[in-house]
Design a protein around this motif. Structure first.
Motif, short mmCIF file in Angstrom:
data_model
loop_
_atom_site.label_atom_id
_atom_site.label_comp_id
_atom_site.label_asym_id
_atom_site.label_seq_id
_atom_site.Cartn_x
_atom_site.Cartn_y
_atom_site.Cartn_z
N LYS A 134 8.66 -9.38 32.73
CA LYS A 134 8.94 -10.03 31.46
C LYS A 134 9.98 -9.23 30.69
O LYS A 134 10.11 -8.02 30.90
CB LYS A 134 7.65 -10.12 30.63
CG LYS A 134 6.48 -10.79 31.32
CD LYS A 134 5.23 -10.69 30.47
CE LYS A 134 4.04 -11.34 31.16
NZ LYS A 134 2.80 -11.21 30.33
N GLU A 139 9.83 -8.06 27.85
CA GLU A 139 9.19 -6.96 27.15
C GLU A 139 8.86 -5.77 28.04
O GLU A 139 8.42 -4.73 27.55
CB GLU A 139 7.91 -7.43 26.43
CG GLU A 139 6.95 -8.21 27.31
CD GLU A 139 7.09 -9.70 27.16
OE1 GLU A 139 6.05 -10.39 27.04
OE2 GLU A 139 8.24 -10.20 27.14
N ASP A 140 9.06 -5.91 29.35
CA ASP A 140 8.92 -4.79 30.26
C ASP A 140 10.15 -3.90 30.28
O ASP A 140 10.14 -2.83 30.90
CB ASP A 140 8.63 -5.27 31.68
CG ASP A 140 7.28 -5.96 31.82
OD1 ASP A 140 6.31 -5.48 31.22
OD2 ASP A 140 7.21 -6.98 32.53
N GLU A 168 4.79 4.97 26.37
CA GLU A 168 3.46 4.45 26.63
C GLU A 168 3.08 4.58 28.10
O GLU A 168 3.91 4.55 28.99
CB GLU A 168 3.34 2.99 26.19
CG GLU A 168 4.15 2.01 27.03
CD GLU A 168 3.80 0.56 26.75
OE1 GLU A 168 2.66 0.28 26.31
OE2 GLU A 168 4.67 -0.31 26.98
N THR A 199 -2.44 0.03 32.06
CA THR A 199 -2.54 -0.47 30.71
C THR A 199 -2.70 -1.99 30.78
O THR A 199 -2.25 -2.63 31.73
CB THR A 199 -1.30 -0.08 29.88
OG1 THR A 199 -1.54 -0.35 28.50
CG2 THR A 199 -0.07 -0.83 30.32
N GLY A 200 -3.35 -2.55 29.78
CA GLY A 200 -3.71 -3.96 29.83
C GLY A 200 -2.55 -4.91 30.01
O GLY A 200 -2.69 -5.94 30.69
N SER A 201 -1.41 -4.60 29.45
CA SER A 201 -0.28 -5.52 29.49
C SER A 201 0.34 -5.68 30.88
O SER A 201 1.10 -6.62 31.11
CB SER A 201 0.80 -5.08 28.49
OG SER A 201 1.32 -3.81 28.84
N VAL A 202 0.02 -4.78 31.80
CA VAL A 202 0.60 -4.87 33.14
C VAL A 202 -0.43 -5.15 34.22
O VAL A 202 -0.05 -5.36 35.39
CB VAL A 202 1.39 -3.59 33.51
CG1 VAL A 202 2.39 -3.25 32.41
CG2 VAL A 202 0.45 -2.42 33.77
N ARG A 221 -0.04 -7.51 37.35
CA ARG A 221 1.39 -7.66 37.64
C ARG A 221 1.97 -6.42 38.32
O ARG A 221 2.84 -6.54 39.18
CB ARG A 221 2.18 -7.94 36.36
CG ARG A 221 1.77 -9.22 35.64
CD ARG A 221 2.74 -9.57 34.53
NE ARG A 221 2.77 -8.53 33.49
CZ ARG A 221 3.85 -7.85 33.13
NH1 ARG A 221 5.02 -8.09 33.73
NH2 ARG A 221 3.79 -6.94 32.17
#
Length: 125
Positions: free
Chosen positions: A87, A89-90, A46, A61-64, A67
């Motif tokens: 996190k 999940e990273d 991704e 991307t939105g999840s990062v 951060r």
């Protein structure tokens, strides 16, 4: 031809920070858009973040967002990914990629022409 070498991966506790580096060799580094991608076990590769060759605009991307920060130092032929508030999940292998004159708001892995071998980031709980 461009050769990319990532470094800076390792084990970090959740909430911690890590800075990845991607050193590039080749002609006219400044004309290459650079991207960071990641691939977790059993998951698709991704897009994480990118930085444009033309104006230095960055994309995430939105999840990062909020951060992670991508930056580049053209004089050093290096691109960085500063990762904060990590996190679990990273956790993934993080890859550096390059494509000359690339323009996109979300970089597509299959568009990229050059790849590093990756550096493993493991975030523990």
């Amino acid at each position: 031809q461009v050769q990319l070498v990532e470094s800076g991966g390792g084990l970090v506790q959740a909430g911690g920070s890590l800075r990845l580096s991607c050193a590039a060799s080749g002609r006219t580094f400044s004309s290459y858009s650079m991207g960071w991608f990641r691939q977790a076990p059993g998951k698709e590769r991704e897009f994480v973040g990118g930085i444009s060759w033309s104006d230095g605009r960055t994309y995430y991307t939105g999840s990062v967002k909020g951060r992670f920060t991508i930056s580049r130092a053209n004089a050093k032929n290096t691109v960085y990914l500063q990762m904060n508030s990590l996190k679990p999940e990273d956790t993934a292998v993080y890859y550096c990629a390059a494509k000359e004159y690339y323009s996109a708001s979300a970089y597509v892995a299959r568009d990229m022409d050059y790849w590093g071998k990756g550096t493993l980031v493991t975030v523990s709980s």
